[in-house]
Design a protein around this motif. Structure first.
Motif, PDB file in Angstrom:
ATOM      1  N   VAL A 108       0.552  -1.124  -0.226  1.00 19.28           N
ATOM      2  CA  VAL A 108      -0.199   0.108   0.014  1.00 19.28           C
ATOM      3  C   VAL A 108       0.874   0.462   0.139  1.00 19.28           C
ATOM      4  CG1 VAL A 108      -1.211   1.214   1.474  1.00 19.28           C
ATOM      5  CG2 VAL A 108      -1.967  -1.385   1.625  1.00 19.28           C
ATOM      6  N   GLN A 109       0.409   2.283  -1.057  1.00 28.87           N
ATOM      7  CA  GLN A 109       1.342   2.728  -0.844  1.00 28.87           C
ATOM      8  C   GLN A 109       0.260   4.178  -1.191  1.00 28.87           C
ATOM      9  OE1 GLN A 109       4.395   4.439  -0.714  1.00 28.87           O
ATOM     10  NE2 GLN A 109       5.493   2.337  -0.890  1.00 28.87           N
ATOM     11  N   ARG A 110       0.046   5.488   0.215  1.00 25.53           N
ATOM     12  CA  ARG A 110      -1.110   6.075  -0.356  1.00 25.53           C
ATOM     13  C   ARG A 110      -0.151   7.817   0.105  1.00 25.53           C
ATOM     14  NH1 ARG A 110      -3.872   4.426   5.201  1.00 25.53           N
ATOM     15  NH2 ARG A 110      -5.231   6.126   4.805  1.00 25.53           N
ATOM     16  N   ALA A 111      -1.467   8.692  -0.077  1.00 25.18           N
ATOM     17  CA  ALA A 111      -1.242  10.182   0.445  1.00 25.18           C
ATOM     18  C   ALA A 111      -2.089  10.843  -0.566  1.00 25.18           C
ATOM     19  CB  ALA A 111       0.021  10.559  -1.261  1.00 25.18           C
ATOM     20  N   GLY A 112      -2.641  11.389   0.729  1.00 32.20           N
ATOM     21  CA  GLY A 112      -3.777  12.247   0.982  1.00 32.20           C
ATOM     22  C   GLY A 112      -5.364  11.441   0.566  1.00 32.20           C
ATOM     23  N   PRO A 113      -5.502  11.500  -1.271  1.00 28.42           N
ATOM     24  CA  PRO A 113      -6.484  11.169  -1.456  1.00 28.42           C
ATOM     25  C   PRO A 113      -6.292  10.187  -2.861  1.00 28.42           C
ATOM     26  CG  PRO A 113      -6.311  12.860  -2.569  1.00 28.42           C
ATOM     27  CD  PRO A 113      -4.938  12.686  -1.776  1.00 28.42           C
ATOM     28  N   PHE A 114      -4.995   9.370  -2.705  1.00 27.95           N
ATOM     29  CA  PHE A 114      -4.720   8.239  -3.579  1.00 27.95           C
ATOM     30  C   PHE A 114      -4.238   7.255  -2.991  1.00 27.95           C
ATOM     31  CE2 PHE A 114      -3.377  12.606  -5.780  1.00 27.95           C
ATOM     32  CZ  PHE A 114      -4.478  12.540  -6.504  1.00 27.95           C
ATOM     33  N   VAL A 115      -4.696   5.776  -3.427  1.00 30.09           N
ATOM     34  CA  VAL A 115      -3.799   4.820  -2.386  1.00 30.09           C
ATOM     35  C   VAL A 115      -4.026   3.808  -3.824  1.00 30.09           C
ATOM     36  CG1 VAL A 115      -4.539   2.707  -0.978  1.00 30.09           C
ATOM     37  CG2 VAL A 115      -4.986   5.431  -0.033  1.00 30.09           C
ATOM     38  N   MET A 116      -2.167   3.568  -3.787  1.00 25.60           N
ATOM     39  CA  MET A 116      -1.986   3.218  -5.127  1.00 25.60           C
ATOM     40  C   MET A 116      -1.311   1.744  -4.442  1.00 25.60           C
ATOM     41  SD  MET A 116      -3.471   4.707  -7.246  1.00 25.60           S
ATOM     42  CE  MET A 116      -2.794   3.314  -8.355  1.00 25.60           C
ATOM     43  N   ASN A 117      -0.046   0.989  -5.159  1.00 25.51           N
ATOM     44  CA  ASN A 117       0.737  -0.439  -5.420  1.00 25.51           C
ATOM     45  C   ASN A 117       1.787   0.425  -4.773  1.00 25.51           C
ATOM     46  OD1 ASN A 117      -2.077  -1.419  -6.359  1.00 25.51           O
ATOM     47  ND2 ASN A 117      -0.787  -2.925  -4.403  1.00 25.51           N
ATOM     48  N   THR A 118       2.474   0.867  -5.350  1.00 29.78           N
ATOM     49  CA  THR A 118       4.003   1.859  -5.551  1.00 29.78           C
ATOM     50  C   THR A 118       4.063   3.236  -5.295  1.00 29.78           C
ATOM     51  OG1 THR A 118       3.919   2.037  -8.082  1.00 29.78           O
ATOM     52  CG2 THR A 118       3.966  -0.401  -7.195  1.00 29.78           C
ATOM     53  N   ARG A 119       4.783   3.951  -5.590  1.00 27.83           N
ATOM     54  CA  ARG A 119       5.010   5.147  -4.839  1.00 27.83           C
ATOM     55  C   ARG A 119       4.950   5.896  -6.845  1.00 27.83           C
ATOM     56  NH1 ARG A 119       5.337   7.192  -0.903  1.00 27.83           N
ATOM     57  NH2 ARG A 119       6.972   9.711  -2.159  1.00 27.83           N
ATOM     58  N   GLU A 120       5.745   4.916  -7.929  1.00 29.61           N
ATOM     59  CA  GLU A 120       5.387   5.609  -9.253  1.00 29.61           C
ATOM     60  C   GLU A 120       3.909   6.129  -9.852  1.00 29.61           C
ATOM     61  OE1 GLU A 120       6.782   2.208 -12.407  1.00 29.61           O
ATOM     62  OE2 GLU A 120       8.902   3.729 -11.578  1.00 29.61           O
ATOM     63  N   GLU A 121       3.448   4.746  -8.870  1.00 28.51           N
ATOM     64  CA  GLU A 121       1.887   4.937  -9.650  1.00 28.51           C
ATOM     65  C   GLU A 121       0.879   6.276  -8.852  1.00 28.51           C
ATOM     66  OE1 GLU A 121       0.695   0.324  -9.878  1.00 28.51           O
ATOM     67  OE2 GLU A 121       0.535   0.834  -8.571  1.00 28.51           O
ATOM     68  N   LEU A 122       1.439   6.689  -7.340  1.00 24.59           N
ATOM     69  CA  LEU A 122       1.041   7.438  -6.578  1.00 24.59           C
ATOM     70  C   LEU A 122       1.580   8.733  -7.651  1.00 24.59           C
ATOM     71  CD1 LEU A 122       2.174   7.000  -2.967  1.00 24.59           C
ATOM     72  CD2 LEU A 122       0.080   7.204  -4.335  1.00 24.59           C
ATOM     73  N   HIS A 123       3.012   8.955  -7.916  1.00 28.02           N
ATOM     74  CA  HIS A 123       3.050  10.113  -8.877  1.00 28.02           C
ATOM     75  C   HIS A 123       2.484  10.883 -10.202  1.00 28.02           C
ATOM     76  CE1 HIS A 123       6.569  10.761  -6.531  1.00 28.02           C
ATOM     77  NE2 HIS A 123       7.172  10.074  -6.898  1.00 28.02           N
TER      78      HIS A 123
END
Ligand code: FE2
Length: 277
Positions: free
Chosen positions: A251-266
């Motif tokens: 789980v990679q999360r930042a505010g309103p986004f929750v993805m699997n990798t940091r790349e997907e968050l970016h």
């Protein structure tokens, strides 16, 4: 053979501010309980002071998971970037699959009076994070109530041991979401899927699980097992019992986004900033 679930961890919700200045109690998604796979966040809001809620949650994005709003009192207006709009009324549920992305606002449809409800975030597996956004919305009338002696059970999703089925369908995490009201000194028993993580959150009154006393705004993370037994105390109780199949993914999360990798968050930030939601 049955194995009763016990209290593995007791968590008290902590005061938090979100949106444009809404005062709430954060129960999951705080230092003492960052998440409980597949659950990422549980907020409770309950106030009859408009200063606590009037600012609402103006336009903001989500990607990669589901937001579930369950309202007990008051009214909330919802609007999104795809042109969907509606009002959640007391006893109503809005199950939003944000999927690849949605920009929405959630604003109180009232200037005074009590606003009370919950928002739960449920993760989506990697294979479905970029799915089309969608909604499952049901008013109080659409949510079945199972009656047992001294007991009312509102079933939002999943199925009780007595066969009452909630209207919301989500096979990916197969959640159980029930709202249980008990009269004073009433026993409650229910079976739970052994595969699922589960918790109990007290809305009102107090309950006793295996000699652990839980009161309002307290959450018990349950140990593994296939059943749950608890009792209400002298003043009765109301609580949520929620369970879901863990995804077991990073789980990679930042505010309103929750993805699997940091790349997907970016990528999520980039897509949002370039207006691709
Ligand atoms: Fe939201």
């Amino acid at each position: 053979m049955t194995k009763a679930r016990k209290v593995e961890q007791l968590v008290t919700g902590m005061p938090a501010t979100d949106g444009a200045g809404v005062e709430l109690v954060r129960v999951i998604g705080q230092p003492r309980l960052m998440d409980l796979d597949p659950f990422l966040l549980l907020d409770a809001f309950r106030s009859d002071n408009p200063d606590d809620y009037i600012a609402g949650f103006p336009a903001h994005p989500h990607r990669g998971f589901e937001t579930v709003t369950y309202l007990l009192n008051g009214r909330m207006r919802h609007q999104d970037s795809a042109g969907n709009e509606g009002v959640i009324e007391p006893g109503g549920i809005q199950w939003m699959t944000a999927g690849r992305g949605i920009v929405h606002s959630e604003m109180p449809e009232q200037e005074d009076g009590l606003l009370e409800g919950f928002q739960l975030w449920i993760n989506l597996p990697a294979s479905h994070k970029m799915t089309e956004p969608g909604y499952q919305e049901h008013s109080a009338e659409g949510i079945p109530v199972e009656s047992r002696p001294g007991t009312d059970i509102r079933v939002i999703t999943g199925e009780t041991s007595q066969g009452t089925k909630g209207p919301v369908s989500q096979p990916l995490t197969a959640p159980l979401y029930i709202d249980v009201t008990l009269e004073a000194n009433t026993e409650f028993k229910e079976t739970l899927a052994t595969s699922h993580n589960a918790f109990v959150y007290v809305i009102k009154g107090s309950i006793n699980i295996d000699s652990n006393l839980l009161t309002r705004d307290q959450l018990a993370v349950l140990s593994s097992g296939d059943s749950l037994k608890l009792d209400s105390c002298d003043e009765g109780a109301r609580f949520l019992l929620i369970a879901g199949k863990p995804l077991g993914e990073p789980v990679q999360r930042a505010g309103p986004f929750v993805m699997n990798t940091r790349e997907e968050l970016h990528q999520a930030y980039h897509d949002y900033q370039s207006g691709r939601f």
